[in-house]
Design an enzyme around this catalytic site. Structure first.
Site, PDB file in Angstrom:
ATOM      1  N   SER A   1     -23.547  -8.769  38.446  1.00  0.00           N
ATOM      2  CA  SER A   1     -23.934 -10.125  38.050  1.00  0.00           C
ATOM      3  C   SER A   1     -22.728 -11.063  37.962  1.00  0.00           C
ATOM      4  CB  SER A   1     -24.618 -10.118  36.676  1.00  0.00           C
ATOM      5  OG  SER A   1     -25.856  -9.461  36.742  1.00  0.00           O
TER       6      SER A   1
ATOM      7  N   LEU B   1      -9.614   8.982   0.430  1.00  0.00           N
ATOM      8  CA  LEU B   1      -9.927   7.810  -0.389  1.00  0.00           C
ATOM      9  C   LEU B   1      -9.815   6.514   0.415  1.00  0.00           C
ATOM     10  CD1 LEU B   1      -8.026   8.801  -3.653  1.00  0.00           C
ATOM     11  CD2 LEU B   1     -10.481   9.014  -3.178  1.00  0.00           C
TER      12      LEU B   1
ATOM     13  N   GLN C   1     -29.589 -14.086  25.326  1.00  0.00           N
ATOM     14  CA  GLN C   1     -28.685 -13.896  26.463  1.00  0.00           C
ATOM     15  C   GLN C   1     -27.825 -15.137  26.727  1.00  0.00           C
ATOM     16  OE1 GLN C   1     -29.177 -10.554  27.795  1.00  0.00           O
ATOM     17  NE2 GLN C   1     -30.351 -10.711  25.908  1.00  0.00           N
TER      18      GLN C   1
ATOM     19  N   GLY D   1     -10.753   6.098   6.454  1.00  0.00           N
ATOM     20  CA  GLY D   1     -11.723   5.028   6.213  1.00  0.00           C
ATOM     21  C   GLY D   1     -12.078   4.302   7.495  1.00  0.00           C
TER      22      GLY D   1
ATOM     23  N   GLU E   1     -18.021  -3.480  24.422  1.00  0.00           N
ATOM     24  CA  GLU E   1     -17.157  -4.644  24.587  1.00  0.00           C
ATOM     25  C   GLU E   1     -15.896  -4.571  23.738  1.00  0.00           C
ATOM     26  OE1 GLU E   1     -20.417  -4.720  23.940  1.00  0.00           O
ATOM     27  OE2 GLU E   1     -21.321  -5.592  25.726  1.00  0.00           O
TER      28      GLU E   1
ATOM     29  N   HIS F   1       0.817  -1.212   0.000  1.00  0.00           N
ATOM     30  CA  HIS F   1       0.000   0.000   0.000  1.00  0.00           C
ATOM     31  C   HIS F   1       0.860   1.275   0.000  1.00  0.00           C
ATOM     32  CE1 HIS F   1      -2.409  -3.292   1.669  1.00  0.00           C
ATOM     33  NE2 HIS F   1      -3.486  -2.647   1.284  1.00  0.00           N
TER      34      HIS F   1
ATOM     35  N   SER G   1      -6.621  -5.027  11.140  1.00  0.00           N
ATOM     36  CA  SER G   1      -8.069  -4.964  11.180  1.00  0.00           C
ATOM     37  C   SER G   1      -8.350  -3.581  11.713  1.00  0.00           C
ATOM     38  CB  SER G   1      -8.662  -6.032  12.082  1.00  0.00           C
ATOM     39  OG  SER G   1     -10.070  -5.911  12.028  1.00  0.00           O
TER      40      SER G   1
END
Lengths: 592, 592
Positions: free
Chosen positions: B379, B213, B461, B182, B400, B63, B150
């Site tokens: 919980s 771009l 759940q 992007g 998360e 790239h 990623s």
């Protein structure tokens, strides 16, 4: 020219404004003649609270305080603003409501019961093992389009539905999404917000029930409504601050939402968690707790005392137009006529190319097919589909969660959405895929560039967990074609198969294995090499099929015969053929 | 009081301002005496472009245009702004750079080579199969803390690192994150943005390389910098608009970033994709394409002609303080002394409670342990850890992806982060988990409320895919304890085990199976029932162990003996014991 507008249906206001503006008019005043008496809406809000407390107390669990904060929002939407037929909730002209804060399920069920969709007594079956009134909404219920309860998904689903109404069905259907304030911390919300404003989805109106309290503590922004407003406005939305327990405030906001024509609207409703539940209002430590029976009795008595006893002769506001079918696009019956153009022994072709060619063919034959891209159309070749059907190509940019969420919304409305991504980035949307599977939506996820064969881009670009991901979901069809011909056919097959499907595709070019006329089916493998004296069975998929064939050739030279299978259908798997072939290759062990 | 401040290191400016403000001073002027000649920085930017073109052309892929737009940003950061030791990049006092736009890897490698970390010749091994200079950065390289590529993950990782520097290490280390435009469509960016401003991470400075771009088309916002600015400001950041190719502009922005003390800074840099690559600058269709050799030669000749030949006697700016270890927190050696308090035949206890009790015990014995919560601490019972060590409890709210990203950043800096979520919502962060696994980071993910045994909350759940998810990742340790005692022990075990781990826990209370002194190990199961005449082997995990034991009792009454195994360690699996037990139960079939 100046015009004073008076129209019978508030539904037509935005349309009238748009038309008048387009001919150079200036709009001075807008009034509508439709209204429901305020005390009727108020009483209904109180009834929704009563039903939410009653059903959760009977169940011994649930989220009554998260329902109570939303009672006026629900009442205003269901009994004054929305146009829908409670007995035909999927009708394509009905307004749509998505409860993104799925844990407030009891008030959703109460609202539909109160609207006449089913008897109120059934609310007391909430959370029972044989009831479809589950702890969080699922598509077992006719008025639930997608399961919710994983927070931050409803807005993307709503964006998909609003896109459908505006771009494909040209309907004046409006989409309402109710979110919690805690869930607005989910990044997916902003992916959806960005897309909705870019596409000027003025038929989308979301509400945030800002009750200040999450599950275990106050939210990050608590009641800082101006910050909420600045964020949503920066994302291009009309943002309206209201007292979420004031019915006139809410009515005004939804009216303003209906009138804006160039952007979606967010109603930022300041509310109290547990509002109206005496002794519990606004307190921490009450998330997801049912009231015990004596407390519930006291709370309900107090709520009942607030009922005005207004004339209860409420009737649903039906849509102005009511078209019969909820399936908005019929499939043409010509899709299976064509065959792929690739030839055995001819040029090598990548499976991603086979898919894209098949998809482009579907552009002409199946108007239900819509393609969603994550800024990779030049690598997945879905740009071919874009050329063939630009109106049914949606660019989702680098926001995979929203792409899958939009696909969910489009699937609900009868489209066959193909969400096309690099397989490694499908992982980004796994929680959405999970809920799509639970909802058994008819969406197709295509992951290209799978496996290590992508080579020099490195491990972060290799989709290696996509099979585990998709196969772990209930009733997910998973196909992994080895050549371009089978990829082309797999594309057509999953377009025709109802339900969630995953198509796994490679990057490299490879030889053509199959004739254009070869038939493929879900759940069926292909035995590529076999003999009467096979001493091993090799089951391969995708690029590994070619390695298996090379091994076959190599072993042949040593006089060793092996059986080679191209799995093609990973889920469901071709159990019968695999067992038979394993037996034949002397490798199956059956202890039954 | 009024003070004119003159300090030797720009690093100390923010600190001085903070101190002076805290004693009621008003700051009038701030100057620093550190600077690098502008033409040196300019020349280095040109060299980075040359190296990026040269290495990608040699590789035949990559790239280069995405590198070229960032050349001045990289040059200013690496050769003027950042304080670091190129030969000890992990040093705890070095500034940190995270390349979130991982596809610009060639310029990252060029920048480190130019700084002296390794010989420039090695850049030509880019993307070769035996080179650690992969297409996207991985932790094979000493100067890469986490794999990237990623998009939309680097900011959360940076947030984790900045939190570590500010809250745990009390260092004046600064964290720089370079993102692409992007990738700023990814919702996870906004999760990170929200957390960083809430915690006033003024030591965090992110840059967006706004080259307009994306891969296949222009981005959504193109060069609408004012919209970017409004969004980031609404999220509580200092947002600075700059010409991304102006070295003075960039220097000024980073200076402003260093001076703000109550918020993170985003530098919104308007750039040209392919800037400086003659004939390619600003063109579409050039994403992820290497130049052919003749084009590259022309481009490089042009770039070389721009070099001023300034004095190249550049030296890295070392951190003011240089502490030796990159491991910032030592583990105490007392953690294994304690045992869980539960008793066989005593009260029933949920495995989530066993985990939380074990975690609270670690609060006192292992200062490396940090807990991240997703608004479910009441919980998962991690509120117990919060009570024991409030400074090492980070509330991540309902976001998360950012929680796992922060855990990645904390793990890099030597903490042992436990990210505790409902197992179903772990799916939300799967792409982050994937990169954490590729990076082999020492983070612990705990998923409670797994499986159908959560009951009436309904399918949305239920965490049902968490085992498939975690086991599909390389070298991920996956434990699934059946009782509170083994859950307690598993918690201590994964805290001590280096590398990514997943701990699966249930919601319901269950009986205690093991004595407090029982020893557990990764890769080891427990044979709970056996005899010399077992006719079947039942392998169970978690809640199903109790069903297997009930089946054992029932079959005993009919005189049928079965062997029952509590798997405990799902990955790695206890292969030897399982095969031996299967043999003993007459059920193993070995064709070797």
């Amino acid at each position: 020219m100046e015009v004073a507008v008076r129209v019978e249906s508030s539904r037509r206001v935005a349309e009238a404004i748009f038309f008048l503006k387009s001919i150079g008019s200036q709009i001075m005043t807008v009034e509508t003649s439709e209204h429901v008496a305020l005390n009727v809406i108020e009483d209904k809000a109180t009834c929704l609270r009563i039903d939410s407390v009653r059903s959760t107390t009977e169940a011994g669990s649930g989220h009554p305080t998260s329902c109570a904060s939303a009672a006026e929002i629900m009442s205003v939407l269901f009994y004054s603003v929305m146009r829908y037929d409670p007995h035909d909730p999927h009708n394509r002209d009905s307004d749509v409501f998505v409860l993104s804060k799925g844990h407030a399920a009891p008030i959703l069920y109460a609202a539909w019961a109160e609207a006449g969709a089913f008897p109120r007594e059934r609310l007391l079956t909430l959370r029972k093992i044989d009831s479809d009134l589950e702890g969080h909404p699922t598509t077992l219920l006719p008025f639930v389009d997608v399961a919710t309860g994983s927070l931050g998904q409803g807005l993307s689903v709503g964006v998909g539905m609003a896109t459908h109404a505006k771009q494909f069905d040209h309907s004046d259907q409006r989409i309402f999404v109710l979110m919690g304030d805690g869930e607005s911390a989910e990044g997916s919300i902003w992916e959806a917000a960005q897309w909705a404003s870019l596409h000027k989805l003025s038929n989308l109106c979301a509400v945030i029930d800002i009750n200040r309290l999450g599950q275990s503590q106050p939210t990050t922004l608590q009641w800082e409504l101006e910050i909420y407003k600045a964020r949503w406005e920066a994302f291009g939305w009309q943002a309206l601050l209201v007292d979420g327990h004031s019915i006139p405030d809410l009515l005004g906001a939804f009216e303003a939402a209906a009138r804006v024509i160039d952007r979606p609207t967010i109603v930022l409703a300041r509310t109290l968690k547990g509002k109206g539940l005496i002794g519990i209002e606004g307190l921490e430590g009450w998330h997801g707790k049912a009231l015990d029976k004596p407390t519930a009795a006291k709370v309900i008595a107090e709520l009942e005392s607030q009922l005005s006893g207004a004339d209860e002769d409420w009737k649903p506001h039906l849509p102005v137009t009511l078209r019969s079918s909820s399936q908005t696009t019929a499939k043409s019956d010509t899709s299976s006529g064509e065959n792929p153009p690739y030839v055995i022994g001819g040029e090598e072709v990548a499976t991603r190319k086979g898919f894209a060619d098949g998809l482009a063919a579907l552009a002409n034959t199946d108007p239900r097919v819509v393609v969603l891209d994550g800024d990779v159309m030049n690598s997945t070749y879905t740009e071919e589909f874009k050329k063939a059907a630009p109106d049914r190509f949606l660019e989702g940019y680098i926001a995979e969660q929203n792409i899958i969420g939009m696909a969910m919304g489009l699937a609900v409305r009868g489209k066959v959405p193909f969400a096309s991504l690099f397989s490694c980035f499908v992982t980004r949307a796994y929680d959405f895929i999970r809920l799509a599977a639970i909802s058994q939506l008819n969406l197709k996820i295509v992951g290209t560039h799978c496996g290590v064969s992508i080579g020099e881009d490195g491990p972060t670009q290799m989709g290696l967990e996509d099979l585990a991901m998709s196969c772990a979901q209930p009733d997910f069809t998973v196909l992994y074609p080895a050549d371009a011909t089978s990829a082309w056919k797999a594309t057509v097959i999953i377009a025709e198969k109802s339900g969630p499907c995953y198509l796994r595709l490679g990057r490299p070019k490879s030889a053509i294995l199959y004739d254009p006329g070869e038939q493929f089916a879900i759940g069926k493998c292909k035995v590529l090499r076999k003999s009467g004296k096979d001493s091993a069975l090799v089951v391969a998929g995708g690029v590994t099929v070619f390695e298996a064939l090379a091994a076959y050739d190599r072993l042949q030279r040593d006089g060793i015969a092996i059986r080679v299978i191209d799995l093609f259908s990973v889920q469901p798997i071709d159990r019968d053929e695999l067992i038979a072939s394993a037996h034949a290759a002397n490798g199956y062990c059956d202890h039954r």
